[in-house]
Design a protein around this motif. Structure first.
Motif, PDB file in Angstrom:
ATOM      1  N   TRP A 258       0.570  -1.314  -0.306  1.00  0.00           N
ATOM      2  CA  TRP A 258      -0.465  -0.222  -0.367  1.00  0.00           C
ATOM      3  C   TRP A 258       1.025   1.268  -0.526  1.00  0.00           C
ATOM      4  O   TRP A 258       0.467   2.550  -0.530  1.00  0.00           O
ATOM      5  N   ASP A 259       1.530   0.913   0.350  1.00  0.00           N
ATOM      6  CA  ASP A 259       3.019   1.942   0.394  1.00  0.00           C
ATOM      7  C   ASP A 259       3.295   2.804  -1.038  1.00  0.00           C
ATOM      8  O   ASP A 259       3.196   3.876  -1.425  1.00  0.00           O
ATOM      9  N   ILE A 260       3.403   1.684  -1.293  1.00  0.00           N
ATOM     10  CA  ILE A 260       3.472   1.460  -2.572  1.00  0.00           C
ATOM     11  C   ILE A 260       2.698   2.024  -3.759  1.00  0.00           C
ATOM     12  O   ILE A 260       3.451   3.089  -4.706  1.00  0.00           O
ATOM     13  N   HIS A 261       1.995   1.936  -3.147  1.00  0.00           N
ATOM     14  CA  HIS A 261       0.934   2.646  -4.222  1.00  0.00           C
ATOM     15  C   HIS A 261       0.966   3.848  -3.997  1.00  0.00           C
ATOM     16  O   HIS A 261       0.525   4.639  -5.218  1.00  0.00           O
ATOM     17  N   LYS A 262       0.677   4.430  -2.803  1.00  0.00           N
ATOM     18  CA  LYS A 262       0.630   5.725  -2.726  1.00  0.00           C
ATOM     19  C   LYS A 262       1.727   6.341  -3.013  1.00  0.00           C
ATOM     20  O   LYS A 262       2.116   7.909  -3.935  1.00  0.00           O
ATOM     21  N   TYR A 263       3.498   5.693  -3.623  1.00  0.00           N
ATOM     22  CA  TYR A 263       4.677   5.899  -4.051  1.00  0.00           C
ATOM     23  C   TYR A 263       4.217   6.406  -5.236  1.00  0.00           C
ATOM     24  O   TYR A 263       4.066   7.136  -6.517  1.00  0.00           O
ATOM     25  N   THR A 264       3.597   5.216  -6.151  1.00  0.00           N
ATOM     26  CA  THR A 264       3.943   5.012  -7.229  1.00  0.00           C
ATOM     27  C   THR A 264       3.051   6.556  -7.984  1.00  0.00           C
ATOM     28  O   THR A 264       3.033   6.758  -9.207  1.00  0.00           O
ATOM     29  N   ARG A 265       1.591   6.265  -7.919  1.00  0.00           N
ATOM     30  CA  ARG A 265       0.398   7.689  -7.734  1.00  0.00           C
ATOM     31  C   ARG A 265       1.641   9.176  -7.638  1.00  0.00           C
ATOM     32  O   ARG A 265       2.060   9.858  -8.793  1.00  0.00           O
ATOM     33  N   GLU A 266       2.700   9.169  -6.779  1.00  0.00           N
ATOM     34  CA  GLU A 266       3.171   9.905  -6.184  1.00  0.00           C
ATOM     35  C   GLU A 266       4.292  10.400  -7.254  1.00  0.00           C
ATOM     36  O   GLU A 266       4.696  11.543  -8.247  1.00  0.00           O
ATOM     37  N   ALA A 267       4.835   9.564  -8.079  1.00  0.00           N
ATOM     38  CA  ALA A 267       5.939   9.824  -9.216  1.00  0.00           C
ATOM     39  C   ALA A 267       4.971  10.083 -10.698  1.00  0.00           C
ATOM     40  O   ALA A 267       6.433  11.208 -11.390  1.00  0.00           O
ATOM     41  N   TYR A 268       3.839   9.483 -10.359  1.00  0.00           N
ATOM     42  CA  TYR A 268       3.406   9.665 -11.536  1.00  0.00           C
ATOM     43  C   TYR A 268       2.958  11.048 -11.632  1.00  0.00           C
ATOM     44  O   TYR A 268       2.900  11.472 -12.986  1.00  0.00           O
ATOM     45  N   ASN A 269       2.501  11.573 -10.708  1.00  0.00           N
ATOM     46  CA  ASN A 269       1.558  13.171 -10.603  1.00  0.00           C
ATOM     47  C   ASN A 269       3.208  13.648 -10.873  1.00  0.00           C
ATOM     48  O   ASN A 269       2.939  14.969 -11.112  1.00  0.00           O
ATOM     49  N   ALA A 270       5.132  13.146 -10.066  1.00  0.00           N
ATOM     50  CA  ALA A 270       5.090  14.347 -10.639  1.00  0.00           C
ATOM     51  C   ALA A 270       6.077  14.092 -12.072  1.00  0.00           C
ATOM     52  O   ALA A 270       7.236  15.150 -12.513  1.00  0.00           O
ATOM     53  N   GLY A 271       5.260  13.637 -12.928  1.00  0.00           N
ATOM     54  CA  GLY A 271       6.236  13.771 -14.236  1.00  0.00           C
ATOM     55  C   GLY A 271       7.453  12.322 -14.672  1.00  0.00           C
ATOM     56  O   GLY A 271       7.376  12.209 -16.078  1.00  0.00           O
ATOM     57  N   ILE A 272       7.053  11.710 -13.793  1.00  0.00           N
ATOM     58  CA  ILE A 272       7.946  10.306 -13.780  1.00  0.00           C
ATOM     59  C   ILE A 272       7.443   9.332 -15.085  1.00  0.00           C
ATOM     60  O   ILE A 272       6.019   9.006 -14.693  1.00  0.00           O
ATOM     61  N   ARG A 273       7.762   8.440 -15.276  1.00  0.00           N
ATOM     62  CA  ARG A 273       7.514   7.123 -16.565  1.00  0.00           C
ATOM     63  C   ARG A 273       7.746   6.233 -16.702  1.00  0.00           C
ATOM     64  O   ARG A 273       7.554   5.234 -17.080  1.00  0.00           O
ATOM     65  N   TYR A 274       9.034   6.593 -15.853  1.00  0.00           N
ATOM     66  CA  TYR A 274       9.740   5.538 -14.996  1.00  0.00           C
ATOM     67  C   TYR A 274       9.671   5.072 -14.730  1.00  0.00           C
ATOM     68  O   TYR A 274      10.633   5.413 -13.194  1.00  0.00           O
ATOM     69  N   ILE A 275       9.007   3.565 -13.235  1.00  0.00           N
ATOM     70  CA  ILE A 275       8.898   3.681 -12.052  1.00  0.00           C
ATOM     71  C   ILE A 275       9.398   2.200 -11.816  1.00  0.00           C
ATOM     72  O   ILE A 275       8.648   1.441 -12.592  1.00  0.00           O
ATOM     73  N   GLY A 276      10.128   2.150 -11.019  1.00  0.00           N
ATOM     74  CA  GLY A 276      11.033   0.585 -10.192  1.00  0.00           C
ATOM     75  C   GLY A 276      11.233   0.624  -9.306  1.00  0.00           C
ATOM     76  O   GLY A 276      10.939   1.954  -8.115  1.00  0.00           O
ATOM     77  N   GLY A 277      12.155  -0.422  -8.879  1.00  0.00           N
ATOM     78  CA  GLY A 277      12.330  -0.409  -7.212  1.00  0.00           C
ATOM     79  C   GLY A 277      13.946  -0.974  -7.315  1.00  0.00           C
ATOM     80  O   GLY A 277      14.520  -1.701  -8.291  1.00  0.00           O
ATOM     81  N   CYS A 278      14.405  -0.253  -5.960  1.00  0.00           N
ATOM     82  CA  CYS A 278      15.775  -1.089  -6.215  1.00  0.00           C
ATOM     83  C   CYS A 278      15.637  -1.859  -5.127  1.00  0.00           C
ATOM     84  O   CYS A 278      14.856  -2.624  -4.763  1.00  0.00           O
ATOM     85  N   CYS A 279      17.096  -2.058  -4.011  1.00  0.00           N
ATOM     86  CA  CYS A 279      17.023  -2.237  -3.039  1.00  0.00           C
ATOM     87  C   CYS A 279      15.866  -3.309  -1.818  1.00  0.00           C
ATOM     88  O   CYS A 279      15.442  -1.630  -1.678  1.00  0.00           O
ATOM     89  N   GLY A 280      15.132  -4.103  -1.716  1.00  0.00           N
ATOM     90  CA  GLY A 280      14.483  -3.825  -0.663  1.00  0.00           C
ATOM     91  C   GLY A 280      13.346  -4.429  -1.586  1.00  0.00           C
ATOM     92  O   GLY A 280      11.747  -4.638  -1.294  1.00  0.00           O
ATOM     93  N   PHE A 281      12.770  -4.140  -2.646  1.00  0.00           N
ATOM     94  CA  PHE A 281      11.480  -3.768  -3.419  1.00  0.00           C
ATOM     95  C   PHE A 281      11.129  -5.394  -3.847  1.00  0.00           C
ATOM     96  O   PHE A 281      12.605  -6.153  -5.485  1.00  0.00           O
TER      97      PHE A 281
END
Length: 391
Positions: free
Chosen positions: A286-309
Motif C-alpha cells: 500500500w505504501d507502493i501504491h502511494k509512491y507510484t501515484r506520487e511519482a506519476y503525478n510528478a511526471g516520472i514515467r519510468y517507475i520501478g524499485g531497487c534494494c528491498g523491492f
C-alpha cells in the motif's frame, strides 16, 4: 527489441513493429515499469555474499537469478535488468569472492538470463553498470572509463536494448559512465543514489541532472539509498533543474524498499539495521501504491524499485497504474485489488478489510514495543562527534 533478438524469436521484420524500444515507449507517453532489487533478495535467499555484493550468482546459480527475473516479469515489469551490479574487474578482485570467474563471464551470463526471461513477455533488457572502487581510489578518468568500456563491450556482444548507469553517489563518475555508454549507439539512462541534498560532493540534484543530460543521458533519475517518497522529492528537484536549464529528458525512479525517514546524506547504508535487520523498515504494497501515484503525478514515467523491492511491490506499481497502462499484470490473477478477495474470508472482521479505505489509512504496527521509530545514522553520529570535538 533489436532486430537480432527478434530473429532469434523467429519473427519477421514486419513483426518487429510490435516491439518498441525504451525511448519509443517513453516518447509515446507510456509508463514503463522497472523491476525490483536483486542483491538484497539474493543475499536473503543464499546466493549473494553481503559486504561486496558481487553478482557471480549469474554464473554459479543461474536458476536463482532466472527465477527472480521471472517473478518481476510476472509482476508487471517492462524491463529486466542484467544482474551485473558491481561487476567491474576491480570490484570483483577486491571482494575476494570470485577467483575463477571473470567479469566478462558474469556479464555475458547475466545478459543471457535477462534476455531469456524478457523474451517470455514484452520486456526490454537493460545492461547495468555501477560505481567503481577505482573512482575513489585513483580518481583517474582514463582508468574509470576503461572499466566502463570493458563492461559495455561485454553487453554489446549480447545486443542488450539499452543501458542503465546506476548507483552513483558522485555525479562526476556517472557522467564518465554516460559518456562511455553513449558511444554504443544505445539509449542511456542514468540514476544517482543521492539525497535531496545532492551528491557526495554537494552538487544539487538539479545540477546533477543537467550534467547527466549534457553528457548524453536520455533518461535521468535516482535509485536506491533512500525511501520511495524521499526519492520522488529528489527527482522533482532534478526536473526543476532541467527545466531551468531548458533541457529535456525522461524521468526515472527506482528507490529503496525500506522506510528511511531520517533522510540522511549517505542513505540506508549508515543505518544501524543495515544490512541484516532491515525487515522492520520494509514498505508495504500500500505504501507502493502511494509512491507510484506520487511519482506519476510528478511526471516520472519510468517507475520501478531497487534494494528491498520484491515482486509484490512491482505488482503494486502495475496495479496502481492499471488504468494508465490499460491492463493488469499476470500476477494480479492471484491478487484481489485493494484486498477484494478478503470478501470470501470466514471471519467477519477480516471481510470488513476488503476495501481500499481500510488499507489506505492503516498505520501498521511493528510489533516491537521497545524499538524506536527512528535511528541515528552512522554519518550523523560522525557529525555529532566532530561537533563535540570542536566544542
Amino acid at each position: 527489441m533489436s532486430t537480432k533478438s527478434a530473429r532469434n524469436l523467429g519473427v519477421t521484420i514486419d513483426d518487429q513493429l510490435i516491439f518498441k524500444g525504451i525511448l519509443e515507449r517513453l516518447n509515446a507517453g507510456e509508463v514503463v515499469v522497472g523491476d525490483g532489487g536483486y542483491v538484497i533478495q539474493l543475499e536473503r535467499r543464499g546466493y549473494v555474499k553481503a559486504g561486496h555484493w558481487t553478482p557471480e550468482a549469474a554464473v554459479e546459480h543461474p536458476e536463482a537469478v532466472r527465477q527472480l527475473h521471472r517473478e518481476f516479469l510476472r509482476a508487471g515489469a517492462n524491463v529486466i535488468q542484467t544482474f551485473t551490479f558491481y561487476c567491474s574487474e576491480d570490484k570483483l578482485e577486491m571482494s575476494g569472492n570470485v577467483t575463477d570467474i571473470t567479469g566478462a563471464q558474469i556479464n555475458e551470463a547475466a545478459c543471457d538470463l535477462a534476455r531469456e526471461v524478457a523474451n517470455e513477455g514484452d520486456a526490454l533488457v537493460a545492461g547495468g553498470v555501477s560505481q567503481t572502487p577505482c573512482y575513489v581510489k585513483s580518481h583517474s578518468e582514463t582508468e574509470v572509463k576503461a572499466i566502463f568500456k570493458k563492461q559495455m563491450d561485454d553487453f554489446l556482444k549480447k545486443d542488450i536494448d539499452f543501458f542503465i548507469a546506476e548507483f552513483f553517489d558522485h555525479v562526476e563518475e556517472a557522467v564518465w559512465a554516460v559518456e562511455v555508454l553513449k558511444t554504443s549507439g544505445k539509449p542511456v539512462a542514468a540514476t544517482l543514489c543521492i539525497s535531496p541534498q545532492g551528491d557526495m560532493q554537494g552538487v544539487p540534484p538539479g545540477e546533477c541532472a543537467v550534467r547527466l543530460v549534457k553528457a548524453g543521458a536520455e533518461i535521468v533519475g535516482v535509485n536506491c539509498h533512500l525511501d520511495p517518497l524521499t526519492c520522488v522529492r529528489t527527482v522533482r528537484l532534478m526536473k526543476e533543474g532541467l527545466e531551468k536549464a531548458g533541457l529535456k529528458a525522461h524521468l526515472m525512479i527506482q528507490p529503496l524498499g525500506f522506510h528511511t525517514p531520517e533522510c540522511n546524506f549517505t542513505g540506508y547504508c549508515s543505518l544501524p539495521e543495515f544490512p541484516f535487520a532491515l525487515e522492520a523498515r520494509s514498505v508495504t504494497r500500500w505504501d507502493i501504491h502511494k509512491y507510484t501515484r506520487e511519482a506519476y503525478n510528478a511526471g516520472i514515467r519510468y517507475i520501478g524499485g531497487c534494494c528491498g523491492f520484491e515482486p509484490y511491490h512491482i505488482r503494486a506499481i502495475a496495479e496502481e497504474l492499471a488504468a494508465e497502462r490499460g491492463f493488469l499484470p499476470p500476477a494480479s490473477e492471484k491478487h484481489g485489488l485493494w484486498g477484494a478477495a478478503l470478501e470470501m474470508h470466514t471471519k467477519p472482521w477480516v471481510r470488513a478489510r476488503a476495501r481500499r479505505e481500510y488499507w489506505e489509512n492503516l498505520l501498521p504496527a511493528s510489533g516491537r514495543p521497545k524499538c524506536p521509530s527512528m535511528a541515528t545514522p552512522a554519518d550523523d553520529c560522525e557529525k555529532q562527534l566532530e561537533s563535540n570535538i570542536r566544542i
